[in-house]
Structures are given as C-alpha cells and as structure tokens.
Design a protein around this motif. Sequence first.
Motif, PDB file in Angstrom:
ATOM      1  N   HIS A  65       0.869  -1.179   0.000  1.00  0.00           N
ATOM      2  CA  HIS A  65       0.000   0.000   0.000  1.00  0.00           C
ATOM      3  C   HIS A  65       0.903   1.225   0.000  1.00  0.00           C
ATOM      4  O   HIS A  65       2.116   1.115   0.228  1.00  0.00           O
ATOM      5  CB  HIS A  65      -0.954  -0.030   1.190  1.00  0.00           C
ATOM      6  CG  HIS A  65      -0.311   0.100   2.544  1.00  0.00           C
ATOM      7  ND1 HIS A  65       0.764  -0.656   2.946  1.00  0.00           N
ATOM      8  CD2 HIS A  65      -0.590   0.921   3.582  1.00  0.00           C
ATOM      9  CE1 HIS A  65       1.098  -0.318   4.173  1.00  0.00           C
ATOM     10  NE2 HIS A  65       0.303   0.646   4.591  1.00  0.00           N
ATOM     11  N   HIS A  67       1.332   3.879   1.949  1.00  0.00           N
ATOM     12  CA  HIS A  67       1.746   4.701   3.098  1.00  0.00           C
ATOM     13  C   HIS A  67       3.244   4.991   2.994  1.00  0.00           C
ATOM     14  O   HIS A  67       4.013   4.167   2.490  1.00  0.00           O
ATOM     15  CB  HIS A  67       1.399   3.996   4.420  1.00  0.00           C
ATOM     16  CG  HIS A  67      -0.061   4.125   4.780  1.00  0.00           C
ATOM     17  ND1 HIS A  67      -0.680   3.380   5.748  1.00  0.00           N
ATOM     18  CD2 HIS A  67      -1.026   4.950   4.273  1.00  0.00           C
ATOM     19  CE1 HIS A  67      -1.961   3.736   5.837  1.00  0.00           C
ATOM     20  NE2 HIS A  67      -2.186   4.678   4.942  1.00  0.00           N
ATOM     21  N   HIS A  70       6.233   2.708   3.343  1.00  0.00           N
ATOM     22  CA  HIS A  70       6.362   1.624   2.355  1.00  0.00           C
ATOM     23  C   HIS A  70       6.782   2.132   0.974  1.00  0.00           C
ATOM     24  O   HIS A  70       6.943   1.341   0.045  1.00  0.00           O
ATOM     25  CB  HIS A  70       5.049   0.840   2.269  1.00  0.00           C
ATOM     26  CG  HIS A  70       4.684   0.227   3.584  1.00  0.00           C
ATOM     27  ND1 HIS A  70       4.901  -1.112   3.873  1.00  0.00           N
ATOM     28  CD2 HIS A  70       4.196   0.789   4.716  1.00  0.00           C
ATOM     29  CE1 HIS A  70       4.536  -1.344   5.126  1.00  0.00           C
ATOM     30  NE2 HIS A  70       4.101  -0.207   5.663  1.00  0.00           N
ATOM     31  N   HIS A 147      -6.688  -2.465   7.414  1.00  0.00           N
ATOM     32  CA  HIS A 147      -5.756  -1.351   7.606  1.00  0.00           C
ATOM     33  C   HIS A 147      -6.399  -0.084   7.049  1.00  0.00           C
ATOM     34  O   HIS A 147      -7.026  -0.145   5.978  1.00  0.00           O
ATOM     35  CB  HIS A 147      -4.448  -1.666   6.845  1.00  0.00           C
ATOM     36  CG  HIS A 147      -3.316  -0.754   7.176  1.00  0.00           C
ATOM     37  ND1 HIS A 147      -2.727  -0.738   8.421  1.00  0.00           N
ATOM     38  CD2 HIS A 147      -2.657   0.172   6.441  1.00  0.00           C
ATOM     39  CE1 HIS A 147      -1.754   0.166   8.420  1.00  0.00           C
ATOM     40  NE2 HIS A 147      -1.697   0.736   7.234  1.00  0.00           N
ATOM     41  N   ASP A 168       1.154  -4.421   7.996  1.00  0.00           N
ATOM     42  CA  ASP A 168       0.072  -3.455   8.186  1.00  0.00           C
ATOM     43  C   ASP A 168      -1.283  -4.153   8.217  1.00  0.00           C
ATOM     44  O   ASP A 168      -2.154  -3.919   7.373  1.00  0.00           O
ATOM     45  CB  ASP A 168       0.147  -2.369   7.107  1.00  0.00           C
ATOM     46  CG  ASP A 168       1.434  -1.570   7.275  1.00  0.00           C
ATOM     47  OD1 ASP A 168       2.519  -2.175   7.188  1.00  0.00           O
ATOM     48  OD2 ASP A 168       1.359  -0.362   7.535  1.00  0.00           O
TER      49      ASP A 168
HETATM   50 ZN   LIG Z   1       0.158   1.527   6.537  1.00  0.00          ZN
END
Ligand SMILES: [Zn+2]
Length: 260
Positions: A65, A67, A70, A147, A168
């Motif tokens: 994902h 975020h 990451h 998440h 996550d």
């Molecule tokens: Zn995350």
Amino acid sequence: MSIRITVLGCRGSLPAGRKDTVLFGGDTSCYEVQAGEDLIYLDAGSGLVSAQTQGTREVHLLLSHPHLDHLMGFGLFPALRQDCRIHIYGAAWEGRNPEEQMRLLFAPPLWPVWPGDGPAQIFFHTVMPGEAFRAGGFWVDWMPSFHPGGSAVYRLRRDGKILVYATDFEHGIEAEQELIRFAEGADLLLYDGQYTPEEHDIYPGFGHSTGETGRRIGEACGAKRVWIIHHDPRATDVILTEREKRLGIHYARQGDSAEL
Ligand SMILES: [Zn+2]
Ligand SMILES: [Zn+2]
C-alpha cells in the motif's frame, strides 16, 4: 530451487536510526526475495536504498500500500540508475492506481524529479482482488488487509514453497480467520507485530497487530516459521529483545536472511 529472503528494513511507520535500534535496524519496510534469476522486492521503504541490483536487467517490486513508510525509499532505488526493467505491482487504493499513488509523492515540491525519468524503464501493474499474477517465476496472489485506506497481504508461491507477507494488518475475529486460511502451510509468515496487546488497546483501528497474535496465527495456519515485522519506531533493542524472549518467536532484524 531455493528461495532466499533478506530483510532490508523491518521498521514500521517511520525510520528509527538510533543507538538503541542498532540490533533490529532503523530502515522501514523492504524485503528482498531471490530465486534463480528472479529478484523481487516487497515494499519500497527506506531499506530499498541498500538493494543489491548491480547487473540486474529486470526486477519486480510488490507494494502492499502507499503509506509513506512503504514508499519512501523508491526515489533512491539503485535499479533506477541502471538499464533495468522495473515492474511495479500494487492494488488501487482510494481510487488511485499504483502509478498515481507514487506520482503523488515523487513529484515537486515533495521530491525533485519523477524517479522514472532515469535510465530504467518502469512498468506498472494494477493487481485485482482474487486474481493471481506472475512476478518472474513466482505466482502471487493477495487478500485485502485490515488497515486504514487498505493494504495487501501477499502470498508468493514457487516450487512448492510459500511466503506470506502480512504487513500493516490489524487482527480481529474475521481478519484472523481469513489470514489463517490464506497463509495455510506457509514456509515463512512475515507478520505485523508492531504493538504489545496493551499498546493495541491504546491504538485500536490504527491497522497494526501484536506478536502474540502473530504467534497464534502462525500456529493455526501451520506456518513453518513466523517472523514478526513492522516494529514500532519507539521500540528499542531492549524492548524488542524482551518481547522476543517472552513470546518465544523471532522478531526480524535488518540483515536477517533465510532460505525457504
Ligand atoms: Zn500503513
Ligand atoms: Zn507501515
């Protein structure tokens, strides 16, 4: 054929490079998976900066994902400076496909240039729920994690070996049942154990789990090995070592390597 996994970063949320995090490391999510010619990276956290891609003509990058923790390493991914084909896979989240997610972050004024303007060629692949896809010689499929904003739990299969990357991920009855089914027979389960149960009570809905739950899910799905990942940036070496001893389960360290 053997599959080698190496931890390039297992810190969650933010990097944590301090004297008291030397043992477990401070870089954020990035795991290198190697099998024969195949080179796959799980997430592009700050650990991606130390990827060893010299001489490689093709690499695969799976994004759980978008975020920050990451994605933040992508701008300095060494493969971008090479004559290399970079395949990036990820789901659409909040109406944006993986390329759109990355262009949000890697554009002025947040980042000086689009990283794809270098010598490497980038190919984006939007992955669909319930559809397996190929990344090199691996078969990959995924289930939605629990998440905020969404995240993908990936399962990589090759030559009868199974690697599950559950970062996550927040536990709960439904979430645990789904993951136990998904991760059945995993040779290695990487599991988000950012919190203690007490911390999880303070941060419900933040989208992270505990080492205790990782151990329980690992036992229930018959995983041969479980590594706890996505360590809280505030957790020191002393704290993580103590948790590891108390639970009798491995907490991943940056630089850890295993053969499946
Ligand atoms: Zn995350
Ligand atoms: Zn994260």
